[in-house]
Design an enzyme around this catalytic site. Sequence first.
Site, mmCIF file in Angstrom:
data_model
loop_
_atom_site.group_PDB
_atom_site.id
_atom_site.type_symbol
_atom_site.label_atom_id
_atom_site.label_comp_id
_atom_site.label_asym_id
_atom_site.label_seq_id
_atom_site.Cartn_x
_atom_site.Cartn_y
_atom_site.Cartn_z
ATOM 1 N N LYS A 158 0.833 -1.203 0.000
ATOM 2 C CA LYS A 158 0.000 0.000 0.000
ATOM 3 C C LYS A 158 0.866 1.250 0.000
ATOM 4 O O LYS A 158 1.588 1.515 0.952
ATOM 5 C CB LYS A 158 -0.898 0.027 1.248
ATOM 6 C CG LYS A 158 -1.934 1.159 1.153
ATOM 7 C CD LYS A 158 -2.608 1.448 2.465
ATOM 8 C CE LYS A 158 -1.819 2.381 3.339
ATOM 9 N NZ LYS A 158 -1.596 3.717 2.754
ATOM 10 N N GLY A 218 7.490 4.414 7.813
ATOM 11 C CA GLY A 218 6.642 5.567 8.111
ATOM 12 C C GLY A 218 7.026 6.148 9.456
ATOM 13 O O GLY A 218 8.158 5.983 9.909
ATOM 14 N N SER A 219 6.068 6.773 10.094
ATOM 15 C CA SER A 219 6.381 7.476 11.336
ATOM 16 C C SER A 219 6.550 6.503 12.501
ATOM 17 O O SER A 219 5.978 5.403 12.495
ATOM 18 C CB SER A 219 5.245 8.455 11.645
ATOM 19 O OG SER A 219 4.043 7.732 11.766
ATOM 20 N N GLU A 236 5.292 6.878 15.337
ATOM 21 C CA GLU A 236 3.983 6.769 15.996
ATOM 22 C C GLU A 236 3.191 5.589 15.415
ATOM 23 O O GLU A 236 2.697 4.734 16.155
ATOM 24 C CB GLU A 236 3.262 8.085 15.714
ATOM 25 C CG GLU A 236 2.021 8.322 16.478
ATOM 26 C CD GLU A 236 1.287 9.535 15.879
ATOM 27 O OE1 GLU A 236 1.883 10.279 15.071
ATOM 28 O OE2 GLU A 236 0.106 9.688 16.214
ATOM 29 N N GLY A 242 4.452 3.192 13.604
ATOM 30 C CA GLY A 242 5.261 1.990 13.826
ATOM 31 C C GLY A 242 4.925 1.336 15.156
ATOM 32 O O GLY A 242 4.825 0.111 15.268
ATOM 33 N N GLU A 277 10.862 0.670 9.558
ATOM 34 C CA GLU A 277 11.811 1.734 9.172
ATOM 35 C C GLU A 277 11.123 3.047 9.499
ATOM 36 O O GLU A 277 10.198 3.458 8.790
ATOM 37 C CB GLU A 277 12.113 1.659 7.666
ATOM 38 C CG GLU A 277 12.738 0.365 7.208
ATOM 39 C CD GLU A 277 14.185 0.212 7.634
ATOM 40 O OE1 GLU A 277 14.790 1.206 8.073
ATOM 41 O OE2 GLU A 277 14.699 -0.912 7.539
ATOM 42 N N CYS A 298 13.739 10.682 5.977
ATOM 43 C CA CYS A 298 13.830 10.074 7.309
ATOM 44 C C CYS A 298 15.209 10.277 7.923
ATOM 45 O O CYS A 298 15.337 10.475 9.120
ATOM 46 C CB CYS A 298 13.497 8.596 7.218
ATOM 47 S SG CYS A 298 14.458 7.755 5.957
ATOM 48 N N GLU A 338 11.075 15.172 15.037
ATOM 49 C CA GLU A 338 11.338 15.086 13.604
ATOM 50 C C GLU A 338 10.437 16.111 12.908
ATOM 51 O O GLU A 338 9.211 15.979 12.949
ATOM 52 C CB GLU A 338 11.008 13.672 13.110
ATOM 53 C CG GLU A 338 11.328 13.489 11.655
ATOM 54 C CD GLU A 338 10.914 12.122 11.122
ATOM 55 O OE1 GLU A 338 9.812 11.655 11.455
ATOM 56 O OE2 GLU A 338 11.695 11.546 10.354
HETATM 57 P P1 NAD Z 1 2.840 7.714 8.379
HETATM 58 O O1 NAD Z 1 3.316 6.818 9.462
HETATM 59 O O2 NAD Z 1 1.786 8.679 8.701
HETATM 60 O O3 NAD Z 1 2.281 6.863 7.154
HETATM 61 C C1 NAD Z 1 3.036 5.884 6.534
HETATM 62 C C2 NAD Z 1 2.118 4.874 5.888
HETATM 63 O O4 NAD Z 1 1.360 4.206 6.894
HETATM 64 C C3 NAD Z 1 1.106 5.471 4.928
HETATM 65 O O5 NAD Z 1 0.963 4.589 3.842
HETATM 66 C C4 NAD Z 1 -0.182 5.503 5.759
HETATM 67 O O6 NAD Z 1 -1.347 5.424 4.985
HETATM 68 C C5 NAD Z 1 -0.025 4.262 6.598
HETATM 69 N N1 NAD Z 1 -0.741 4.274 7.884
HETATM 70 C C6 NAD Z 1 -1.108 5.348 8.626
HETATM 71 N N2 NAD Z 1 -1.716 4.925 9.759
HETATM 72 C C7 NAD Z 1 -1.710 3.579 9.731
HETATM 73 C C8 NAD Z 1 -2.161 2.566 10.632
HETATM 74 N N3 NAD Z 1 -2.745 2.863 11.789
HETATM 75 N N4 NAD Z 1 -1.962 1.272 10.295
HETATM 76 C C9 NAD Z 1 -1.354 0.950 9.158
HETATM 77 N N5 NAD Z 1 -0.910 1.851 8.246
HETATM 78 C C10 NAD Z 1 -1.082 3.159 8.553
HETATM 79 O O7 NAD Z 1 4.140 8.395 7.802
HETATM 80 P P2 NAD Z 1 4.240 9.428 6.601
HETATM 81 O O8 NAD Z 1 3.818 10.744 7.127
HETATM 82 O O9 NAD Z 1 3.597 8.906 5.377
HETATM 83 O O10 NAD Z 1 5.813 9.395 6.306
HETATM 84 C C11 NAD Z 1 6.702 10.110 7.009
HETATM 85 C C12 NAD Z 1 7.428 9.249 8.022
HETATM 86 O O11 NAD Z 1 8.088 8.143 7.377
HETATM 87 C C13 NAD Z 1 8.518 10.023 8.694
HETATM 88 O O12 NAD Z 1 8.479 9.791 10.079
HETATM 89 C C14 NAD Z 1 9.793 9.428 8.087
HETATM 90 O O13 NAD Z 1 10.923 9.567 8.895
HETATM 91 C C15 NAD Z 1 9.408 8.016 7.856
HETATM 92 N N6 NAD Z 1 10.291 7.362 6.872
HETATM 93 C C16 NAD Z 1 11.213 6.455 7.288
HETATM 94 C C17 NAD Z 1 12.092 5.855 6.382
HETATM 95 C C18 NAD Z 1 13.111 4.858 6.839
HETATM 96 O O14 NAD Z 1 13.653 4.143 6.005
HETATM 97 N N7 NAD Z 1 13.419 4.767 8.120
HETATM 98 C C19 NAD Z 1 12.014 6.192 5.035
HETATM 99 C C20 NAD Z 1 11.081 7.129 4.634
HETATM 100 C C21 NAD Z 1 10.221 7.709 5.562
#
Ligand code: NAD
Length: 790
Positions: free
Chosen positions: A192, A244-245, A247, A249, A266, A300, A397
Amino acid sequence: MNILDRYHAMDYGPAPEARNEADAWLAARDFSKALFIGGDWKAASSGKTFDTSEPSSGKLLAKVSDANAADIDAAVAAATKALPKWSASSGYIRAKVLYAIGRAMQRHQRLFAVLESIDNGKPIRESRDIDVPLAIRHFIHHAGWAQALDRDFPGHKGVGVVGQIIPWNFPLLMLAWKIAPALAAGCTVVLKPAEFTPLTAILFADICERAGVPKGGVNIVQGGPEAGAAIVNHPGIQKIAFTGSSEVGKIIRKATAGSGKKLSLELGGKSAFIVFEDADLDSAVEGLVDGIWFNQGQVCCAGSRLLVQEGIADSLIAKVKTRMSRLRVGSPLDKNTDIGPLVDATQLDRVKGLVAEGARQGAICWQPDAALPSTGYYHLPTLATGVSPANILAQEEVFGPVLATMTFRNTEEAIELANNTRYGLAASVWSENVNLALHVAPQLKAGVVWVNGTNMFDAACGFGGYRESGFGREGGREGMFEYLAAKLPLGPVIKPAMPSAQPIEQSDGDVIDRTAKLFIGGKQVRPDGNYSLGIATAKGKLAGEVGLGSRKDIRDAVSAARACKAWPEATAYNRSQVLYYLAENLSGRAAEFAARLTELTGATAKAARDEVEQSIERLFLYAGLADKFEGRVHQPPARAVTLALHEPVGVVGIVAPDASPLLGLVSLVAPALAMGNTVVAVPSERYPLLATDLYQVIEYSDVPAGAINIVTGRTAELAGVLAKHDDVDGLWVFADAETCAKAEAESIGNLKRVWSGNGRGLDWASDEAAGDAFLRRAIEVKNVWVPYGD
Ligand code: NAD
């Protein structure tokens, strides 16, 4: 006008990238059927769509199908159907498909780049020169892994159907990081993309069809958190890979607790960019431009904390401001643009809010005097000085073009400041003294360290974090392990410990009472609560009493383990010698331990002797492997080498099983020690006297104080305390299913690495209950990039 005036007057004219191909692609597609499931394009079963718009103008780009749980069910069913054939196909067949994907992406490279910039807002220079080529390299690199599975990962198989959830900041690259290793390992995929950036994944699905990915091998579903949660919770999925974030995670870690799903996270970062006074300042400034203003800081691993040595702070800041004044903010499709818009209005508001709060908390926020385009979600590059370590801009962040600056006096202070964060993704170290840089790199709590560089990535080099930046690695050999499972020899289901309802009979005979204490910081100590636990022999008589450890005792043990520097800093050879000595001393008391095993467990004399002998053998094995399970050197396609170092996880909590109470404990503690971790062990609740006997051996085996700590007591309670303790970095739990599930769920505070038997023990006597699978869990891989050449 002389030549110099002409030179200074020269300006960049517009250099727009053509977008007609991308617009034609957008116009031709039916985005109400944007779910790629089982090789077909489907509408969402609810009929709902969500909007994706262009960050540079706010204009609507498409209304895209919004998947719900029923659509995720369909995607998982398609992936499950495709799995047997794909996982059984030869490495060569899978390699050809991965290679074909890479080649097809190359043929449509420009369309991918333009679409990515339109949808995400990133400058075309970046999507064209970085995102898309790196994504292609990932597929081509992983074609090789598909064929090398038997050679490099003997005994491993793909985990099955994987659910993958990615963010919006590198939509295509994150997709490549996820899908390439999964397909190489023989897994099938439900992925997704983020709801802000669905487009390049749709184009990628077209490529999958053409490249020969079997129907259902790759399923791409669009949607937001609801669709994400349906993937996370789906029982038909064996592994979740999330980027993703932190939070979200943590929500996912909790949701998957006890499910047995493999998990890699990640997450976010607050990476340090450390400039020592002997650095080449002009290079450092250019590095900083990449470090924090690349992709508008929505990275990130962005170097969002500039730590600069006091003596050069003023001159570096002056150079940074001059350079910032020359950054060109504008249309992402202009080839001269350095800084495009943020991805969405919500992200812009968030960044503005954090900058305002940082200023309120005392930071001085400086921006160049530049005009912003009249439409779109633009934010000027921002430099915050006078930032205290507790300021929100130093801790949170921001995920925007905002750099927080602090100064340090000496190397120790630089390391301390760099590590003063709950994250641990990346760091850059700038110094012309490579000795200094390589002295600092291992002391930084970060999964990636760039020496005199930043944001260098390659498919062959693992990427991932420590602490709340998550666990697991993407890329290279480490990344492949995330999609593979080795068969460990399972033991019986573990039942919850039941305190005996019957009082334990006093033993007969004339014995001098001896109550075993806890072993903390190299000393035998009474439990804080001053309660004891009676331990029965196999015949139900009192064998002795042990201390009933509590939360306070675990806290003391964790402090002792953290304070022990002698063990993690010892050479591997030195650790090896101590483990050999431990084996030698256990061997000297083998008969006594065997008798104890028989007395407590009722094991036959032979079985007891065998268990002691195997425990000694296992100590020998890990003593020997302590200096052999080493890192690697990668040679990425850049003028750099990457040192993939094996580092200890840190303080590891170990909850040992009742079955094979001596061998089980030794099989877990020895590999953790061999790799330089310090340990807090909770031994078997029923047979703790073996562990308390063992510390008498530890005491005269040259093990430094605090390297091994033993807290006896109730397994479920002590496992819970270890899980919640934020100074425990790793936790290995072999206990009943409920205790394991709770430990995973309660580990979210600092996102410690949990290895749980999920209510099953191992067959500890089996040869497979030892070796690399254990050592791998005892280390973190840190990739240190060291460029060369002038
Ligand atoms: P996010 O956590 O809001 O969303 C990431 C993904 O998770 C999206 O596809 C979203 O639809 C989905 N999502 C949201 N809530 C969910 C839930 N409860 N259950 C399952 N899926 C859910 O993050 P974002 O705002 O899209 O991205 C930014 C974050 O990603 C930043 O914190 C960044 O540091 C991190 N990031 C990390 C890496 C890495 O390799 N460590 C790489 C890129 C981005």
